[in-house]
Design a protein around this motif. Sequence first.
Motif, PDB file in Angstrom:
ATOM      1  N   THR A  90      36.380  27.229  41.201  1.00 52.36           N
ATOM      2  CA  THR A  90      35.902  28.405  41.934  1.00 52.36           C
ATOM      3  C   THR A  90      36.876  28.787  43.044  1.00 52.36           C
ATOM      4  O   THR A  90      37.170  29.976  43.254  1.00 52.36           O
ATOM      5  N   VAL A  91      37.397  27.805  43.741  1.00 51.91           N
ATOM      6  CA  VAL A  91      38.358  28.077  44.821  1.00 51.91           C
ATOM      7  C   VAL A  91      39.656  28.661  44.257  1.00 51.91           C
ATOM      8  O   VAL A  91      40.211  29.617  44.807  1.00 51.91           O
ATOM      9  N   SER A  94      39.409  32.327  43.292  1.00 52.58           N
ATOM     10  CA  SER A  94      39.280  33.179  44.473  1.00 52.58           C
ATOM     11  C   SER A  94      40.652  33.466  45.078  1.00 52.58           C
ATOM     12  O   SER A  94      40.940  34.601  45.482  1.00 52.58           O
ATOM     13  N   ALA A  97      42.549  35.973  42.893  1.00 48.68           N
ATOM     14  CA  ALA A  97      42.056  37.338  43.050  1.00 48.68           C
ATOM     15  C   ALA A  97      42.603  37.989  44.313  1.00 48.68           C
ATOM     16  O   ALA A  97      43.051  39.143  44.298  1.00 48.68           O
ATOM     17  N   ALA A  98      42.598  37.237  45.404  1.00 46.44           N
ATOM     18  CA  ALA A  98      43.087  37.781  46.675  1.00 46.44           C
ATOM     19  C   ALA A  98      44.541  38.207  46.573  1.00 46.44           C
ATOM     20  O   ALA A  98      44.927  39.288  47.048  1.00 46.44           O
ATOM     21  N   VAL A 202      36.757  38.334  40.735  1.00 42.77           N
ATOM     22  CA  VAL A 202      35.547  38.318  41.557  1.00 42.77           C
ATOM     23  C   VAL A 202      34.320  38.089  40.680  1.00 42.77           C
ATOM     24  O   VAL A 202      33.402  37.340  41.038  1.00 42.77           O
ATOM     25  N   PHE A 205      34.144  34.497  39.640  1.00 43.11           N
ATOM     26  CA  PHE A 205      33.706  33.648  40.746  1.00 43.11           C
ATOM     27  C   PHE A 205      32.212  33.333  40.612  1.00 43.11           C
ATOM     28  O   PHE A 205      31.787  32.184  40.770  1.00 43.11           O
ATOM     29  N   TRP A 206      31.424  34.341  40.273  1.00 45.80           N
ATOM     30  CA  TRP A 206      29.977  34.124  40.134  1.00 45.80           C
ATOM     31  C   TRP A 206      29.645  33.377  38.854  1.00 45.80           C
ATOM     32  O   TRP A 206      28.712  32.553  38.826  1.00 45.80           O
TER      33      TRP A 206
END
Length: 448
Positions: A90-91, A94, A97-98, A202, A205-206
């Motif tokens: 998950t990290v 993220s 994506a950034a 994003v 991520f969920w």
Amino acid sequence: MSTTTHAPASLRRSVSNTLKGSAGNLVEWFDVYVYSVFASYFESQFFAEDDQNSGIYIWAIFAVTFLMRPLGSWFFGRLADRRGRRFALTVSVSLMAACSFVIAITPTAAVIGAGAAVILILCRLAQGFATGGEYGTSATYMSEAAIPGRRGFLSSFHYVTLVGGHVLAQATLLVMVLTLDTAAISEWGWRVAFGIGGVAAVVVFWLRRTMDESLTSDTIEAVKTGQSTQSGSMRELLTRQWRPLLLCFLVTMGGTVAFYTYSVNGPNIVKGAFAGDDVVTGTVINLIALTILMLLQPLGGWISDIVGRKTLLVFFGVGGVLYTWFLLTWLPQQTSPVAAFAILVGGFVILTGYTSINAVVKAELFPTHIRALGVGFGYALANSMFGGTAPLLYTAANGAGQVPLFIGYVTIAIAASLVVYVLFLKNKGQNWLDDERGMRERVGARRG
């Protein structure tokens, strides 16, 4: 040590976790390949248009980001072995994506000068860091989430989504080529591609927050309370697990240089051969060929469950040694789309012997408490040295008229890994993934 993983509750649950893990892998590798697919379009946005070395600079940045992969594999591998696979994955997505969002909105060199290249380099370094963690952790998770007897087939989706990221990047380019002119793609189309990757990450991520954790809660709690000190330990990896680490590196060496030579250099050669009026033809050839490579992965994984992993690796090794010269010599000379397609797909069939099973092969080498770190670090070292540099070395060799030297380099690397496949791997038998208790007793007896 009592480190264990959750046994998959059922085939259905195993498939569900595989799909969720695959979705993140797909998005992260889409972000990786958007760079290589759109490189020729955005290079003029980060470097002066009249700079004849801009192509070298772009591929040098591609290569340098691989230097971050060992660091990322250490950070995320340690995190995955201590805090759980799901949390680490998950990290990593993220962070990916950034960085994609930042690249998508970065001003051009005409606006901020060298600052544009600096931002691109920093973002790509961060993405290399995230990718280093993604590979080892996702390969570990998907291998652990698969049920015994189907591990080859289910874990092959690791490369289905890895290649799928390339397919989606090529498909994105094809849509733009059909709807926009070259100037529009160079001016803003490539930004849309990076933005798509950021938005998709994003969503993933969920999805990843709903995956089952493959490490038991007792294992994670033992780390938190200090009862387990060897989980994710680099000292443990280098002192007690150095043999499987070395084996992981050598298994990866030939496979990763072949992967980037065949699946990145190959499509770029096709794109160059059909440039100009035939740009759509070249893009279609690459898209269909890469889709075939993607679809071959489950077939390779399924075959390995029947005949063993070693058989497929030897097939790849022998094929790679014999085919690399043909691919890199004849593909650039093709003017027939059918011939170019056939040569590229021939290479992809051979490549499948490695790509479809490399995740599970490496996962089987390590005990649970060090698996994510061992798989990720061994892969990242070889990937940085031999994989990420392949596009740069080919571009430089091609520019200097020394392609035969590059061919020799790739062939030797594959041959070295072939020796390892033949002499040091078993086709079937006891391994850390399927029988950790038995392996611990075996290792203990040997050390005793």
